[in-house]
Design an enzyme around this catalytic site. Structure first.
Site, PDB file in Angstrom:
ATOM      1  N   HIS A   1      23.043  22.231  80.594  1.00  0.00           N
ATOM      2  CA  HIS A   1      22.531  23.509  80.686  1.00  0.00           C
ATOM      3  C   HIS A   1      21.002  23.454  80.543  1.00  0.00           C
ATOM      4  O   HIS A   1      20.215  24.156  81.441  1.00  0.00           O
ATOM      5  CB  HIS A   1      23.331  24.335  79.798  1.00  0.00           C
ATOM      6  CG  HIS A   1      22.472  25.883  79.614  1.00  0.00           C
ATOM      7  ND1 HIS A   1      22.917  27.018  79.518  1.00  0.00           N
ATOM      8  CD2 HIS A   1      21.433  26.059  78.703  1.00  0.00           C
ATOM      9  CE1 HIS A   1      22.196  27.964  79.244  1.00  0.00           C
ATOM     10  NE2 HIS A   1      21.234  27.132  78.885  1.00  0.00           N
ATOM     11  N   GLU A   2      20.567  22.463  79.715  1.00  0.00           N
ATOM     12  CA  GLU A   2      19.297  22.278  79.265  1.00  0.00           C
ATOM     13  C   GLU A   2      18.607  21.486  80.464  1.00  0.00           C
ATOM     14  O   GLU A   2      17.302  22.081  80.803  1.00  0.00           O
ATOM     15  CB  GLU A   2      19.198  21.435  78.089  1.00  0.00           C
ATOM     16  CG  GLU A   2      19.445  22.135  76.764  1.00  0.00           C
ATOM     17  CD  GLU A   2      18.842  23.417  76.652  1.00  0.00           C
ATOM     18  OE1 GLU A   2      17.607  23.514  76.678  1.00  0.00           O
ATOM     19  OE2 GLU A   2      19.525  24.400  76.489  1.00  0.00           O
TER      20      GLU A   2
ATOM     21  N   HIS B   1      17.813  24.371  83.338  1.00  0.00           N
ATOM     22  CA  HIS B   1      16.592  24.922  83.159  1.00  0.00           C
ATOM     23  C   HIS B   1      15.472  24.041  83.867  1.00  0.00           C
ATOM     24  O   HIS B   1      14.659  24.756  84.344  1.00  0.00           O
ATOM     25  CB  HIS B   1      16.100  25.277  81.596  1.00  0.00           C
ATOM     26  CG  HIS B   1      17.043  26.401  81.070  1.00  0.00           C
ATOM     27  ND1 HIS B   1      17.092  27.573  81.329  1.00  0.00           N
ATOM     28  CD2 HIS B   1      17.871  26.381  79.821  1.00  0.00           C
ATOM     29  CE1 HIS B   1      17.627  28.455  80.891  1.00  0.00           C
ATOM     30  NE2 HIS B   1      18.244  27.808  79.814  1.00  0.00           N
TER      31      HIS B   1
ATOM     32  N   GLU C   1      19.410  32.322  82.054  1.00  0.00           N
ATOM     33  CA  GLU C   1      20.534  31.688  81.065  1.00  0.00           C
ATOM     34  C   GLU C   1      21.846  31.560  82.190  1.00  0.00           C
ATOM     35  O   GLU C   1      22.332  30.437  82.010  1.00  0.00           O
ATOM     36  CB  GLU C   1      20.934  32.659  79.946  1.00  0.00           C
ATOM     37  CG  GLU C   1      19.847  32.334  78.880  1.00  0.00           C
ATOM     38  CD  GLU C   1      19.737  30.924  78.364  1.00  0.00           C
ATOM     39  OE1 GLU C   1      20.832  30.699  77.937  1.00  0.00           O
ATOM     40  OE2 GLU C   1      18.657  30.381  78.336  1.00  0.00           O
TER      41      GLU C   1
HETATM   42 ZN    ZN Z   1      19.273  28.288  78.132  1.00  0.00          ZN
END
Ligand code: ZN
Length: 269
Positions: free
Chosen positions: A136-137, A140, A194
């Site tokens: 997830h990170e 981004h 997100e």
């Molecule tokens: Zn996030």
């Protein structure tokens, strides 16, 4: 002959449909005033400062077993990153662990990853769960959400008209860039960012042989923790303030599982 051609056509159509169904669909950032190289240089400086500060306090990489685990998982995910951003092949990836109760983790532009011991210990994360959070990170960073936010911050500070008229990024001071880099990791991400980061994280995890269903479990754990902390009158986990949870998050994750589960089945050891 006619039937043969028809059969061939059907097979071809199936293959392409199969192809387009495999993997998630996400959007790349649009407001990218600052060049990627400028953003990565600034992020790398900020990251270096942060790690030096942690090291000076004796808080950097104190648990070799956990550090090795994080670095192993990163090595599993990173080979799949270029699917979302070709530049990632040239990034100088780093993974470090900071001893802190803070429930937090991040990946700065250019692949600079940090986990806090608080997120590993408090949530008792499994390898699959670490892989989806790290993914997830990384998501981004690959989708350049940090670069978009740094660009926004710089625009807010120098003024849109000035930036548009001059567009001379050489005039933007190092101080302003560093401020923007700081804000880029401390501000909450937008809801769409997100969701897209969740999807990239699931696909990276799946391709690396980690169960992408762990993504939903991470958010369930996170919301149970937030409820427990709120009952005691405490602050919500820091991760939730930069990654606001929304009701539909787990639903979006589950709706996209069919796109990534086949990748996991193929890759799993
Ligand atoms: Zn996030």
């Amino acid at each position: 002959m006619k039937y043969f051609l028809l059969a061939l056509l059907v097979v071809t159509l199936n293959v392409s449909a199969e192809k387009s169904r495999e993997g998630v669909e996400v959007q790349k950032s649009r407001l990218l005033l600052l060049p990627a190289s400028t953003v990565e240089r600034s992020a790398s400086q900020q990251y270096g400062q942060l790690m030096r500060a942690a090291s000076d306090k004796g808080l950097l990489n104190r648990d070799p077993e956990q550090v090795n685990r994080l670095r192993r998982i990163a090595r599993e995910l990173v080979p799949h990153a270029a699917r979302f951003n070709k530049d990632a092949e040239k990034w100088r990836w780093e993974v470090n662990l900071i001893s802190s109760k803070s429930v937090n983790a991040f990946c700065m532009p250019g692949g600079k990853i940090a986990f806090f011991t608080g997120i590993l210990d408090t949530l008792q994360l499994t390898d699959d769960e670490v892989a989806t959070i790290m993914g997830h990170e990384i998501g981004h960073a690959l989708l350049e959400h940090g670069r978009a936010r740094m660009s926004e911050q710089v625009l807010k500070n120098v003024g849109i008209s000035v930036a548009a008229a001059v567009f001379n990024l050489g005039q933007i001071s190092a101080e302003l860039l560093n401020q923007a880099a700081n804000l880029a990791v401390s501000l909450p991400y937008a809801r769409l960012h997100e969701t897209d980061a969740d999807l990239v994280g699931m696909e990276l995890a799946a391709r690396a042989g980690h169960d992408p269903r762990a993504a939903a479990e991470v958010w369930r754990k996170m919301s149970r923790l937030a409820q427990a902390v709120a009952k005691g009158g405490g602050q919500p986990p820091q991760f939730l303030s930069t990654h606001p949870s929304h009701e539909s998050r787990i639903r979006d994750i589950e709706a996209n599982l069919p796109r990534v589960l086949p990748l996991y089945t193929k890759a799993k050891p």
